[in-house]
Design an enzyme around this catalytic site. Structure first.
Site, PDB file in Angstrom:
ATOM      1  NE  ARG A 151      -3.295  -9.423   7.425  1.00 48.56           N
ATOM      2  CZ  ARG A 151      -4.210 -10.399   7.428  1.00 48.56           C
ATOM      3  NH1 ARG A 151      -4.657 -10.914   6.300  1.00 48.56           N
ATOM      4  NH2 ARG A 151      -4.701 -10.848   8.572  1.00 48.56           N
ATOM      5  CD  GLU A 188      -7.939  -5.451   3.913  1.00 51.77           C
ATOM      6  OE1 GLU A 188      -7.427  -5.883   2.866  1.00 51.77           O
ATOM      7  OE2 GLU A 188      -8.430  -6.186   4.776  1.00 51.77           O
ATOM      8  CG  HIS A 235      -9.597  -9.486   4.098  1.00 51.50           C
ATOM      9  ND1 HIS A 235      -8.681  -8.712   4.771  1.00 51.50           N
ATOM     10  CD2 HIS A 235      -9.296 -10.757   4.446  1.00 51.50           C
ATOM     11  CE1 HIS A 235      -7.874  -9.471   5.497  1.00 51.50           C
ATOM     12  NE2 HIS A 235      -8.239 -10.730   5.310  1.00 51.50           N
TER      13      HIS A 235
HETATM   14  C1  8YV Z   1      -9.636 -12.990   8.657  1.00 51.94           C
HETATM   15  C2  8YV Z   1      -7.361 -13.201   7.597  1.00 51.94           C
HETATM   16  O1  8YV Z   1     -10.948 -13.066   8.310  1.00 51.94           O
HETATM   17  O2  8YV Z   1      -7.064 -14.747   9.336  1.00 51.94           O
HETATM   18  C3  8YV Z   1      -6.584 -13.845   8.669  1.00 51.94           C
HETATM   19  O3  8YV Z   1      -5.426 -13.468   8.846  1.00 51.94           O
HETATM   20  O4  8YV Z   1      -6.826 -12.548   6.795  1.00 51.94           O
HETATM   21  C4  8YV Z   1      -8.826 -13.344   7.446  1.00 51.94           C
HETATM   22  O5  8YV Z   1      -9.070 -14.633   7.009  1.00 51.94           O
HETATM   23  C5  8YV Z   1      -9.356 -11.637   9.199  1.00 51.94           C
HETATM   24  O6  8YV Z   1      -8.027 -11.401   9.362  1.00 51.94           O
HETATM   25  C6  8YV Z   1     -10.085 -11.453  10.494  1.00 51.94           C
HETATM   26  O7  8YV Z   1      -9.349 -10.741  11.423  1.00 51.94           O
END
Ligand code: 8YV
Length: 323
Positions: free
Chosen positions: A242, A271, A289
């Site tokens: 994150r 972001e 991302h």
């Molecule tokens: C997702 C991610 O695509 O799963 C997660 O925590 O960071 C990503 O792979 C994104 O968060 C979708 O909400």
């Protein structure tokens, strides 16, 4: 019994939207834009289930409602630092996530970043596309060897372990791990990994450091100016966890002054806005991302949310409940 009213806040893979539509009274947010605070509040008032993503900021004030209709938030993603779990629980709202199904693809992307940073792939591509390549020479764009190097992994859960598997068995890397709590010895043994007590102990020992810990307030700016200063002068930092885990201004400074070797980021604090100071840093590779962005994984994430929802509305405990 009437079908539960379910809201998808963003567009999902078509096949999964169709499957959800067979089981639930489904509304899809067709313009595919992040919902703002008012829209999120309205969603909690009007739907039995809301299926958010990382772009929906479900902070405490959003849950400041009397008697929300929503009983479950089926998050599309494993990370849930965008949802205030305490506030959701106080409203009696269950929250689920999508672990397991995205570990492989997220680790693939972390390895992609690591290789790109080490071998200056972003810089090389920019040079070529800008018509600046003057031809081969022995001293051109010299990178850093990956095979046999030491990789530090901060957060040794499912994705951290998937990363270790790739790095150790694919590239013969030595693995050093920091995790709370202690990792089981048999798991460490699988990768010939060594666990250290603190991030401060890990950083100076590693050629590459990859972050796989949760985000949220507990890990906010875990990697700050002081810790960047503990890295090897040619050490590279990779983040697919994150954005808030890294102090981006401190990272920009470390990159501009060359006190670390480089960085690869797939996630950003705030972001999709990227600080200007990062945009011009040549030893930085950035991706928008994309960790879980493969057809197979996005389908699997959708099905995992659906499984959680079906269980919940049948009165069973959803397998991925996080609160
Ligand atoms: C997702 C991610 O695509 O799963 C997660 O925590 O960071 C990503 O792979 C994104 O968060 C979708 O909400």
């Amino acid at each position: 019994m009437a079908q539960p009213k379910v809201l998808l806040t963003r567009r999902w893979p078509e096949a999964i939207e169709a499957r959800l539509g067979e089981v639930f009274d489904l509304t899809v947010s067709r313009d595919d834009l992040p919902l703002d605070a008012e829209q999120l509040k309205a969603a909690l008032r009007d739907y039995d289930a809301v299926l958010p993503t990382v772009t929906d900021r479900l902070s405490a004030p959003i849950f400041d409602l009397t008697n929300p209709r929503t009983k479950i938030l089926g998050n599309f993603g494993v990370g849930f630092s965008h949802i205030d779990l305490t506030a959701a629980s106080a409203c009696g709202i269950a929250v689920t996530n999508t672990p397991d199904v995205l570990s492989e693809c997220t680790a693939d992307l972390a390895m992609t970043l690591l290789l790109m940073v080490a071998r200056r792939a972003g810089e090389g591509e920019r040079e070529l596309r800008n018509g600046k390549w003057t031809g081969w020479r022995p001293t051109h764009m010299i990178g850093k060897k990956v095979s046999g190097a030491t990789l530090g992994i901060v957060g040794f859960g499912r994705i951290g372990q998937a990363m270790a598997r790739r790095a150790h068995f694919g590239f013969g890397m030595k693995i050093v791990v920091q995790n709370i709590p202690a990792v089981a010895p048999e798991i460490l043994a699988e990768f010939g990994a060594e666990q250290v007590d603190s991030i401060d102990e890990l950083l100076p020992r590693c050629d590459f450091v990859s972050l796989h810990c949760p985000g949220g307030t507990e890990n906010h700016h875990l990697i700050d100016a002081r810790r960047l200063g503990l890295m090897k002068p040619d050490g590279c930092l990779i983040n697919t966890a994150r954005g808030e885990v890294i102090d981006q201004q401190a990272l920009a400074q470390a990159l501009w002054f060359g006190t670390i070797g480089g960085a690869g980021l797939d996630v950003f604090e705030g972001e999709p806005d990227i600080p200007y100071a990062l945009l011009g840093a040549d030893s930085l590779v950035m991706l928008p991302h994309l960790g879980s962005a493969t057809r197979e994984t996005r389908d699997a994430m959708g099905l995992r949310v659906m499984e959680n929802l079906v269980a919940f509305f049948e009165g069973r405990e959803p397998r991925d409940r996080v609160n």
